[in-house]
Design an enzyme around this catalytic site. Structure first.
Site, short mmCIF file in Angstrom:
data_model
loop_
_atom_site.label_atom_id
_atom_site.label_comp_id
_atom_site.label_asym_id
_atom_site.label_seq_id
_atom_site.Cartn_x
_atom_site.Cartn_y
_atom_site.Cartn_z
CE1 TYR A 1 36.93 45.45 34.47
CE2 TYR A 1 38.83 44.06 33.97
CZ TYR A 1 38.12 44.76 34.90
OH TYR A 1 38.40 44.65 36.33
CB THR B 1 49.11 31.42 34.84
OG1 THR B 1 48.03 31.97 33.91
CG2 THR B 1 50.40 32.39 34.60
CE LYS C 1 52.29 32.30 38.27
NZ LYS C 1 52.28 31.48 39.75
CG LEU D 1 34.10 37.38 34.57
CD1 LEU D 1 33.92 38.97 34.62
CD2 LEU D 1 34.28 36.77 33.39
#
Ligand code: NAD
Ligand code: DAU
Length: 354
Positions: A217, A135, A164, A200
């Site tokens: 958020y 990522t 990660k 999301l």
């Protein structure tokens, strides 16, 4: 008996991106035997692969990548030539609730797989590969300017991204120490069908459909770089076949959106699709306390991938979002199935008890 050119282990193939990758490899490469190893956690769902489950070159194995013995048995039984590693705990908010689960799967599980490859593969072979799917979050958070390149120092800031980053380091450590043929790609936020509704875009689509509050958020100012999941899989295919071993490749959408602008766009699309008067869904927007340590901005510089392998994203974002919304509206059973049971407890813990 059919003989195959290669046997490829895909881990986490019942999840969001993994299922798109399994489908792509099974259909595009009938001479490859694809073995999907997945523990079927809350995020794994064999319904995602219904259309290819009977393909002659596809096999499913329910197994946990942290289970050394089972992993070794699978390597012995199938003699894998390559590994395409997607299996992970993937949601940042869950990593804040329970960091150890992320250390277990993402760090320990990846290292178990690396060991299995090291034990199974003769060093002289030129045709093996451990491909690690990672990522952009390992690079940390950007300010308003600049992009992540392959040379950006790692600076993970959530338990998810730290796990990660650690797994990326183990992959490169095995490459340098033991000569294990390995490649890592670091991708930005994906979207598309079969995306679990804790993330999301599918969460907002589901809540708009059900007239529930849309929890944004903080002030909704955070920026993500969104990529169509099938474009990610095309990039993985190219890198898997033509990438250089020992290298890292960034993959990104060149498509930055502030969360609040993205949620508003989704509201407009959903109003049209649901025949609601314009502005109806946007009234559901509700600002909620921010994610702790919330990274401000991610943005990928994918020049290396473009220059070396000729990859660029194919799909325009609004078109991709419309397709995604259509998929969710046409697949209510899938949504209802994955949001029953433990999802309700997660939702309550994350949104109602904070
Ligand atoms: P996901 O959560 O949808 O799917 C994860 C899959 O892994 C599930 O099928 C789950 O059952 C399986 N799994 C989890 N723990 C396992 C274990 N111990 N043993 C075997 N299987 C296990 O995740 P995703 O969004 O599809 O992400 C896939 C990979 O891509 C992850 O490594 C993630 O870090 C990376 N990634 C995701 C994105 C994104 O936007 N979703 C972007 C960049 C990179
Ligand atoms: O960048 C790649 C990463 O993208 C992947 O490695 C992760 O596996 C994937 O989950 C995703 O991480 P994000 O944290 O960016 O994605 P998420 O969909 O959880 O959140 C996107 C943005 O929206 C983020 O700024 C937080 C915000 N958000 C999220 C949720 C779930 C909200 O405002 N409200 C919400 O309810």
């Amino acid at each position: 008996m059919t003989s195959y050119d290669r046997t490829i282990l895909i881990t986490g193939g019942a999840g969001f991106i993994g299922s798109h990758a399994v489908r792509h490899f099974v259909n595009r490469y009938p001479t490859y035997r694809i073995v999907n190893m997945d523990a079927l956690t809350y995020a794994g769902n064999l319904e995602n692969l219904k259309d290819i489950e009977t393909a002659p070159n596809y096999i499913f194995e329910k197994a946990d990548i942290c289970d050394e013995e089972r992993t070794a048995e699978l390597f012995a039984g199938y003699a894998f030539d390559a590994v395409l590693h997607f299996a992970a705990e993937s949601h940042v908010d869950r990593s804040i609730q329970d960091p150890l689960a992320f250390v277990r799967t993402n760090v320990l599980g990846t290292t178990v797989l690396l060991n299995a490859c090291r034990n199974a593969w003769d060093k002289e072979r030129k045709d093996t590969l451990f491909y690690h799917v990672s990522t952009d979050e390992v690079y940390g958070s950007l300010g308003r300017e600049g992009f992540f390149t392959e040379h950006t120092p790692y600076d993970p800031r959530s338990p998810y991204s730290a796990s990660k980053a650690s797994s990326d380091h183990f992959v490169m450590a095995y490459h340098h120490t033991y000569g294990l043929p390995a490649i890592i790609s670091n991708c930005s936020n994906n979207y598309g069908s079969h995306h679990f509704p804790e993330k999301l875009i599918p969460l907002m689509i589901n809540n708009i459909r059900n007239n529930k509050p849309l929890p944004v958020y903080g002030r909704g100012e955070n920026i993500r770089d969104w990529l169509w999941v099938e474009d990610h899989v095309r990039a993985i295919d190219l890198i898997f076949h033509k990438g250089r071993k020992g290298e890292k490749y960034n993959i990104g959408g060149l498509n930055e959106w502030k969360n609040i602008d993205l949620v508003r766009l989704l509201c407009r699309i959903m109003d049209k699709k649901l025949n609601r008067p314009e502005g109806t869904s946007a009234k559901l927007i509700s600002y909620v306390p921010d994610r702790p340590g919330h990274d401000l901005r991610y943005a990928i510089d994918a020049t290396k991938l473009k220059n070396e392998l000729g990859w660029t994203p194919s799909l325009n974002f609004e078109e991709g979002l419309e397709k995604t919304v259509d998929w969710y509206l046409n697949n209510e059973d899938w949504v209802n199935q994955v949001t029953s049971g433990s999802y309700q407890q997660y939702y309550e813990q994350q949104y109602l008890k904070r």
